[in-house]
Design an enzyme around this catalytic site. Structure first.
Site, short mmCIF file in Angstrom:
data_model
loop_
_atom_site.label_atom_id
_atom_site.label_comp_id
_atom_site.label_asym_id
_atom_site.label_seq_id
_atom_site.Cartn_x
_atom_site.Cartn_y
_atom_site.Cartn_z
N LYS A 175 -6.69 2.35 8.79
CA LYS A 175 -5.81 3.41 8.30
C LYS A 175 -6.41 4.79 8.54
O LYS A 175 -5.70 5.74 8.90
CB LYS A 175 -5.53 3.21 6.80
CG LYS A 175 -4.62 2.01 6.52
CD LYS A 175 -4.50 1.78 5.02
CE LYS A 175 -3.57 0.60 4.74
NZ LYS A 175 -3.52 0.27 3.31
N SER B 31 0.80 -1.22 0.00
CA SER B 31 0.00 0.00 0.00
C SER B 31 0.84 1.27 0.00
O SER B 31 0.34 2.33 0.33
CB SER B 31 -0.97 -0.01 1.19
OG SER B 31 -0.28 -0.23 2.38
#
Length: 497
Positions: A442, A399
């Site tokens: 996140k 990511s």
């Protein structure tokens, strides 16, 4: 049998088990949905999705009278209340409660039992727990289902396949019992931190329910209504002898804990309670309400300062978002040019996936240097070093692609990175941004760090729509399809002079 015969004790214990097992004994379910809801709300703050799912289960039992119990798997970071939720589910349903700790389990016989031919043979944990509960329909928590290990004694997670399949567990076969036992009335609730470590076939049989971390406001409510009263009781302190205001709780959360759950917060409140207990026992004079200075004196200087997250407006330093087993985290990606021959070097204890992301990012920037306003000669005259700080911590995952692209372009062009912006997403050699996982965790990490703008892949838009509005209040989302979109949003237009 003659009592002196060796088989005598084996047969006696076997027959005792058969007689003690609750073959048809079931406790009556409490089908008052309103009361069950009150019980769940009393024990846990938030967790709406799980509560709704359990109330739906109750409603079906009420209407139909019978239901193959679903197998629920609650997954999320440590300290968010997965195991304790099982206890309150049992209390809400009026069922008996059993818990099986699967962490580190490596022997298949622990689940299925030993054959009676062996010395010291025992039934498996499932049958033992049902015997201990004394009813055929308890709530059983299978704790840490992701931490089962495989050894030469077989694979326990494969043995669980029969237990956790509503179609098969009506005729569960335990080697010791050597007869079939109906597990379909048992409500199994599994808990896990990392879904990736669960056997895929086992994961397919369970209904996965994510329990994300808590936001600051949630933690304050949990501390004031649950943790504080629990610690007062544990330390023998009366309600009027220890009072915490929401502001003080917020100070503790922001300054001393950096977690998704509330376990660390609980420990800090316990520390305050111990200090107060000492004052009471020593008959010292004290004010019931704790002040900010007193908290700092007991807990020490704050460990976490928000200033650490002020990196906006710097060339080459970009904030990325990462998923970890304890929730989300932010990480910085830095890059710098040094005189050399165009080599790429990576530092910061990166795994293979992140190294590949860095290579792809670098190659994409080289391929599009003219559109980005980078002099091609720079690639021949300078080496590029990409660094992810905190080299002691291994980092991997798919990511950080767009974060690396932004850092490299910022370094080569001298354009500053905008303030309070963070991003997550993988990139391809064609410059397309691909989706990533762990979005909820996140976002919580970004919010804790005081970030206001987030760049996410377009295909992750659906994940945001599933999140409660409270979690994303104050955040601005931009959805990107290509690296060009990312650079346009993340970098200031004017290069540094």
């Amino acid at each position: 049998l003659n009592p002196a015969v060796a088989e005598y004790s084996v047969q006696v214990t076997y027959l005792q088990l058969l007689l003690e097992l609750p073959w048809n004994d079931c406790t009556k379910d409490n089908l008052d949905l309103k009361q069950a809801r009150e019980q769940l709300d009393h024990d846990h703050f938030g967790l709406e999705e799980v509560k709704e799912r359990l109330l739906e289960h109750l409603a079906v039992i009420k209407l139909k009278g019978d239901l193959k119990s679903p197998i629920l798997c609650l997954y999320g970071p440590p300290g968010v209340g997965k195991t304790s939720l099982g206890k309150s589910v049992a209390a809400a349903l009026g069922r008996k409660f059993g818990r099986i700790a699967l962490g580190g389990l490596h022997d298949e016989a622990e689940i299925r039992g030993h054959r009676r031919t062996y010395i010291g043979a025992m039934p498996g944990r499932i049958v033992q727990t049902i015997k201990r509960c004394g009813s055929s329909n308890p709530v059983i928590i299978l704790d840490e289902v992701d931490k089962i290990s495989v050894s030469n004694h077989g694979d326990p997670s494969s043995a669980l396949l029969e237990v956790l399949d509503p179609e098969q567990n009506t005729t569960f076969h335990d080697n010791y019992l050597d007869t079939e036992y109906d597990l379909s009335k048992v409500l199994f609730i599994a808990t896990a931190n990392n879904v990736g470590n669960i056997n895929p076939a086992l994961r397919d049989r369970m209904e996965m329910i994510n329990i994300p971390g808590y936001i600051l406001e949630d933690k304050i409510q949990i501390a004031l209504h649950h943790l504080l009263s629990k610690q007062r009781e544990a330390h023998g302190i009366k309600e009027q002898e220890l009072i915490l205001t929401p502001q003080i709780v917020e100070q503790i959360i922001a300054g001393y804990t950096r977690e998704s759950g509330v376990r660390s917060l609980d420990k800090h409140i316990a520390k305050l309670a111990r200090s107060r207990a000492k004052q009471i026992a020593s008959e010292e004079a004290f004010a019931p309400e704790l002040g900010a200075k007193e908290v700092e004196k007991i807990l020490g200087k704050p460990k976490f300062l928000n200033e650490e997250y002020e990196v906006g407006g710097i060339v080459g330093v970009v904030t990325g978002l990462a998923w970890t087993e304890v929730g989300g985290d932010i990480l910085y990606i830095e890059s710098v040019l040094t005189p050399g021959k165009g080599r790429l070097s990576l530092t910061g204890n990166l795994g293979d996936v992140m190294k590949e992301s860095a290579t792809i990012a670098f190659e994409w920037v080289k391929a599009h240097c003219t559109e980005l306003g980078i002099d091609p000669e720079k690639f021949e005259k300078y080496d590029l070093n990409i660094h992810v700080p905190e080299g002691a911590i291994p980092k991997d995952g798919p990511s950080a692609g767009i974060t690396m692209v932004t850092s490299i372009v910022s370094t080569y062009t001298g354009r500053k990175v905008r303030d309070r912006i963070a991003m997550t997403g993988e990139t391809t050699l064609r410059g397309r941004v691909t989706p990533v996982g762990g979005i909820k965790e996140k976002i919580l990490a970004a919010k804790r760090a005081g970030i206001t703008t987030l760049l996410l892949p377009e295909e992750n838009r659906k994940d945001i729509e599933e999140i409660k509005p409270d979690y994303i209040r104050g955040l601005t989302f931009h959805y990107v399809r290509t690296n060009d979109d990312v650079l346009q949003l993340a970098l200031e237009p004017q290069a540094q002079q």
